[in-house]
Design a protein around this motif. Structure first.
Motif, PDB file in Angstrom:
ATOM      1  N   ALA A  72      -9.016   0.948  -4.896  1.00 37.93           N
ATOM      2  CA  ALA A  72      -9.014   2.341  -5.335  1.00 37.93           C
ATOM      3  C   ALA A  72      -8.563   3.259  -4.195  1.00 37.93           C
ATOM      4  CB  ALA A  72     -10.414   2.708  -5.820  1.00 37.93           C
ATOM      5  N   PHE A  73      -7.263   3.272  -3.952  1.00 34.32           N
ATOM      6  CA  PHE A  73      -6.684   4.126  -2.910  1.00 34.32           C
ATOM      7  C   PHE A  73      -5.457   4.814  -3.504  1.00 34.32           C
ATOM      8  CE2 PHE A  73      -8.811   0.651  -0.586  1.00 34.32           C
ATOM      9  CZ  PHE A  73      -9.669   1.384   0.220  1.00 34.32           C
ATOM     10  N   THR A  74      -5.701   5.795  -4.350  1.00 35.58           N
ATOM     11  CA  THR A  74      -4.630   6.448  -5.090  1.00 35.58           C
ATOM     12  C   THR A  74      -3.492   6.898  -4.173  1.00 35.58           C
ATOM     13  OG1 THR A  74      -6.229   7.206  -6.719  1.00 35.58           O
ATOM     14  CG2 THR A  74      -4.127   8.370  -6.671  1.00 35.58           C
ATOM     15  N   GLY A  75      -2.295   6.528  -4.548  1.00 33.83           N
ATOM     16  CA  GLY A  75      -1.120   6.980  -3.810  1.00 33.83           C
ATOM     17  C   GLY A  75      -0.722   6.087  -2.655  1.00 33.83           C
ATOM     18  N   GLU A  76      -1.462   5.023  -2.431  1.00 35.71           N
ATOM     19  CA  GLU A  76      -1.190   4.172  -1.264  1.00 35.71           C
ATOM     20  C   GLU A  76      -0.441   2.893  -1.646  1.00 35.71           C
ATOM     21  OE1 GLU A  76      -1.896   4.896   2.099  1.00 35.71           O
ATOM     22  OE2 GLU A  76      -2.066   6.839   1.160  1.00 35.71           O
ATOM     23  N   ILE A  77       0.118   2.241  -0.633  1.00 34.16           N
ATOM     24  CA  ILE A  77       0.908   1.014  -0.825  1.00 34.16           C
ATOM     25  C   ILE A  77       0.370  -0.047   0.137  1.00 34.16           C
ATOM     26  CG2 ILE A  77       3.219   0.005  -0.648  1.00 34.16           C
ATOM     27  CD1 ILE A  77       3.293   2.096  -2.771  1.00 34.16           C
ATOM     28  N   SER A  78       0.207  -1.271  -0.358  1.00 37.28           N
ATOM     29  CA  SER A  78      -0.422  -2.311   0.473  1.00 37.28           C
ATOM     30  C   SER A  78       0.577  -3.330   1.011  1.00 37.28           C
ATOM     31  CB  SER A  78      -1.483  -3.047  -0.335  1.00 37.28           C
ATOM     32  OG  SER A  78      -0.853  -3.915  -1.262  1.00 37.28           O
ATOM     33  N   ALA A  79       0.101  -4.082   1.989  1.00 39.03           N
ATOM     34  CA  ALA A  79       0.934  -5.117   2.609  1.00 39.03           C
ATOM     35  C   ALA A  79       1.410  -6.172   1.611  1.00 39.03           C
ATOM     36  CB  ALA A  79       0.178  -5.755   3.774  1.00 39.03           C
ATOM     37  N   PRO A  80       0.522  -6.695   0.745  1.00 38.36           N
ATOM     38  CA  PRO A  80       1.025  -7.684  -0.222  1.00 38.36           C
ATOM     39  C   PRO A  80       2.139  -7.132  -1.115  1.00 38.36           C
ATOM     40  CG  PRO A  80      -1.363  -7.757  -0.131  1.00 38.36           C
ATOM     41  CD  PRO A  80      -0.947  -6.568   0.681  1.00 38.36           C
ATOM     42  N   MET A  81       2.045  -5.854  -1.494  1.00 41.93           N
ATOM     43  CA  MET A  81       3.101  -5.252  -2.335  1.00 41.93           C
ATOM     44  C   MET A  81       4.418  -5.213  -1.577  1.00 41.93           C
ATOM     45  SD  MET A  81       1.166  -1.857  -3.658  1.00 41.93           S
ATOM     46  CE  MET A  81      -0.441  -1.893  -4.400  1.00 41.93           C
ATOM     47  N   LEU A  82       4.324  -4.858  -0.307  1.00 39.12           N
ATOM     48  CA  LEU A  82       5.534  -4.732   0.517  1.00 39.12           C
ATOM     49  C   LEU A  82       6.123  -6.105   0.803  1.00 39.12           C
ATOM     50  CD1 LEU A  82       4.255  -1.939   2.903  1.00 39.12           C
ATOM     51  CD2 LEU A  82       5.958  -1.692   1.098  1.00 39.12           C
ATOM     52  N   LYS A  83       5.252  -7.043   1.115  1.00 38.06           N
ATOM     53  CA  LYS A  83       5.686  -8.415   1.402  1.00 38.06           C
ATOM     54  C   LYS A  83       6.453  -8.984   0.203  1.00 38.06           C
ATOM     55  CE  LYS A  83       5.735 -12.062   3.963  1.00 38.06           C
ATOM     56  NZ  LYS A  83       6.497 -12.043   5.213  1.00 38.06           N
ATOM     57  N   ALA A  84       5.943  -8.679  -0.986  1.00 37.59           N
ATOM     58  CA  ALA A  84       6.526  -9.246  -2.210  1.00 37.59           C
ATOM     59  C   ALA A  84       7.969  -8.786  -2.458  1.00 37.59           C
ATOM     60  CB  ALA A  84       5.652  -8.894  -3.413  1.00 37.59           C
ATOM     61  N   ILE A  85       8.351  -7.653  -1.882  1.00 36.04           N
ATOM     62  CA  ILE A  85       9.740  -7.216  -2.074  1.00 36.04           C
ATOM     63  C   ILE A  85      10.573  -7.434  -0.816  1.00 36.04           C
ATOM     64  CG2 ILE A  85       9.266  -5.594  -3.943  1.00 36.04           C
ATOM     65  CD1 ILE A  85       9.594  -3.352  -1.766  1.00 36.04           C
ATOM     66  N   GLY A  86      10.047  -8.191   0.134  1.00 36.33           N
ATOM     67  CA  GLY A  86      10.877  -8.587   1.273  1.00 36.33           C
ATOM     68  C   GLY A  86      10.762  -7.720   2.517  1.00 36.33           C
TER      69      GLY A  86
END
Ligand code: PGA
Length: 248
Positions: A72-86
């Motif tokens: 629950a961190f509205t507006g934020e982006i995490s490492a797994p999300m970033l990793k998944a797109i390279g």
């Protein structure tokens, strides 16, 4: 020997179409670079840029990363999300984040730790304000920031991180630190790492200079023994300008 790394910090610039056009133009211009080339577009452009740079020598970086994997961190982006797109790199603790978004040394450390936990290399920013430089506390400021950012990191993780020394008064102002000033303070950052992890490990860590680095001053800065690369703002927004820095 440390492989130099030049990263473009696009900050809050570029629409999706502009971002793709910029890397498309950049690709051939940096194809023979002797350094690691990184572009850090805004989050919303990362996926399209990742597709455009596939199979090239350009790596992808984000401009921030959260300290938690999800939740629950509205507006934020995490490492797994970033990793998944390279995404391979993430700028952490940029002075603009510290100044405008309340970033603390502790959070910088947590963000960098989470990046590393997911195989993303943090580019951790440190640097003094003009007032701090004038008061003669530059060395103390960058030492505290560096040690805090790496607190409790394993030597293996410390070896992977990139530090960007960016004097705040040189960012976006056209005022660069002199080559000697940049080299000297980067030496202080390296000593701070050595104080905790020893000289041998500190000598392996890549430390960039950032702050009005451009096509004209890049080669002289890069010739300094402590400077292992650059974090480039304004001069990374045009393919030709950025390629000249990369091909210093
Ligand atoms: P600048 O920005 O090159 O525009 O000074 C550098 C940075 O903030 O990373």
């Amino acid at each position: 020997m440390r492989t130099p790394i030049i990263a473009g910090n696009w900050k809050m610039n570029m629409t999706l179409a502009e971002a793709v056009a910029l890397v498309r133009e950049l690709k051939p211009l940096v194809a023979d670079a002797k350094c690691q080339v990184v572009v850090c577009p805004p989050y919303i452009c990362l996926h399209a840029v990742a597709e455009e740079i596939k199979g090239t020598n350009i790596a992808l970086g984000a401009q921030n990363i959260h300290w938690a994997d999800k939740g629950a961190f509205t507006g934020e982006i995490s490492a797994p999300m970033l990793k998944a797109i390279g995404v391979q790199y993430a700028i952490i603790g940029h002075s603009e984040r510290r100044q405008y978004f309340g970033e603390t040394d502790e959070r910088v450390r947590d963000r960098a730790a989470n990046a590393l936990a997911h195989g993303i290399i943090p580019i951790i920013c440190v640097g003094e304000s003009l007032e701090q430089r004038e008061n003669g506390v530059t060395d103390a400021v960058v030492t505290v920031q560096t040690v805090a950012a790496l607190k409790d990191f394993s030597p293996a993780d410390v070896e992977k991180v990139v530090i960007a020394y960016e004097p705040i008064w040189a960012i976006g102002t056209g005022k660069t630190a002199t080559n000697a000033e940049a080299n000297e303070t980067i030496g202080v950052v390296r000593n701070a790492i050595a104080g905790v992890y020893g000289k041998e490990l500190a000598n392996k860590v890549r430390i960039q200079y950032g702050g009005s680095m451009n096509a004209k001053n890049a080669s002289a800065l890069m010739a300094m023994p402590e400077i292992d690369g650059g974090l480039i703002g304004g001069a990374s927004l045009k393919a030709e300008d950025f390629s000249k820095v990369v091909n210093f």
